[in-house]
Enzyme design. Sequence first.
Site, PDB file in Angstrom:
ATOM      1  N   LYS A  87      17.876 -13.551  -0.304  1.00 43.18           N
ATOM      2  CA  LYS A  87      17.524 -13.231  -1.062  1.00 43.18           C
ATOM      3  C   LYS A  87      17.339 -15.071  -1.176  1.00 43.18           C
ATOM      4  O   LYS A  87      18.732 -15.876  -1.410  1.00 43.18           O
ATOM      5  CB  LYS A  87      19.030 -12.808  -1.521  1.00 43.18           C
ATOM      6  CG  LYS A  87      18.397 -12.421  -3.136  1.00 43.18           C
ATOM      7  CD  LYS A  87      19.691 -11.663  -3.712  1.00 43.18           C
ATOM      8  CE  LYS A  87      20.331 -10.694  -4.800  1.00 43.18           C
ATOM      9  NZ  LYS A  87      21.574 -10.225  -5.302  1.00 43.18           N
TER      10      LYS A  87
HETATM   11  C1  E4P Z   1      21.674  -8.544  -7.713  1.00 46.53           C
HETATM   12  O1  E4P Z   1      20.984  -7.949  -6.413  1.00 46.53           O
HETATM   13  C2  E4P Z   1      22.643  -9.086  -8.217  1.00 46.53           C
HETATM   14  O2  E4P Z   1      23.477  -8.954  -7.182  1.00 46.53           O
HETATM   15  C3  E4P Z   1      23.476  -8.001  -8.823  1.00 46.53           C
HETATM   16  O3  E4P Z   1      22.608  -6.442  -9.228  1.00 46.53           O
HETATM   17  C4  E4P Z   1      24.086  -8.572 -10.722  1.00 46.53           C
HETATM   18  O4  E4P Z   1      24.579  -8.032 -11.376  1.00 46.53           O
HETATM   19  P1  E4P Z   1      26.040  -7.715 -12.071  1.00 46.53           P
HETATM   20  O5  E4P Z   1      25.011  -8.518 -13.473  1.00 46.53           O
HETATM   21  O6  E4P Z   1      26.818  -6.492 -12.452  1.00 46.53           O
HETATM   22  O7  E4P Z   1      26.456  -8.445 -11.256  1.00 46.53           O
END
Ligand code: E4P
Length: 218
Positions: A87
């Site tokens: 990622k």
């Molecule tokens: C995506 O990979 C992120 O980890 C995530 O969806 C962020 O979500 P949040 O905005 O609820 O923290």
Amino acid sequence: MKFFIDTANLKDIKEANDLGILDGVTTNPSLMAKEGITGADNILAHYVKICELVDGDVSAEVIATDFEGMVAEGEMLAALHPQIVVKLPMIKDGVKACKYFSNKGIRTNVTLVFSAGQALLAAKAGATYVSPFIGRLDDISTDGMALIEEIRLIYDNYGYETQILAASVRNVMHIINCAKIGSDVITGPLSAIEGLLKHPLTDIGLATFLADFKKGNS
Ligand code: E4P
């Protein structure tokens, strides 16, 4: 549509996996910290535990923000387990690193995407997944779902194979709207996924069926 769970909590991952509908897991440094997983060795060991719990792709985020650092970290993460997807943040060096990994056949997830232009760049760089954050856009009174629609249109116009991984999904309507638009994947907490189960008429209907069965068999 694939369902990923967005957590580093092993219990929640197991619960979603036991439901039989889980296709993968996404994590980020904040989610790791939330579970009290700190220190490089513990974090790496935790990724392996997650990979051993589920069958699908598991996104592991790099901490480095420079090209060389992202490449070194990403290669180390990818070598941890065949299910790991590297990622990368949507910054200049993240795009370069994405292209580097895609040339090497290492799967990537470009994260922190908030515009169609960023999603276009991720696809051009050969990302396996692009993660537009719906909930965080909604949080600032911007239509997160409209972004998913825009990206779908652009990717379909050119046949980009990058999968739209709708992230920062917070509720059932996010999931349903993503499914209507044709997002390839959603990632959200267990509560949003389990929310799909719920309907008061199901509960009322089941209670009536069971009560009638009891009446007829007592
Ligand atoms: C995506 O990979 C992120 O980890 C995530 O969806 C962020 O979500 P949040 O905005 O609820 O923290």
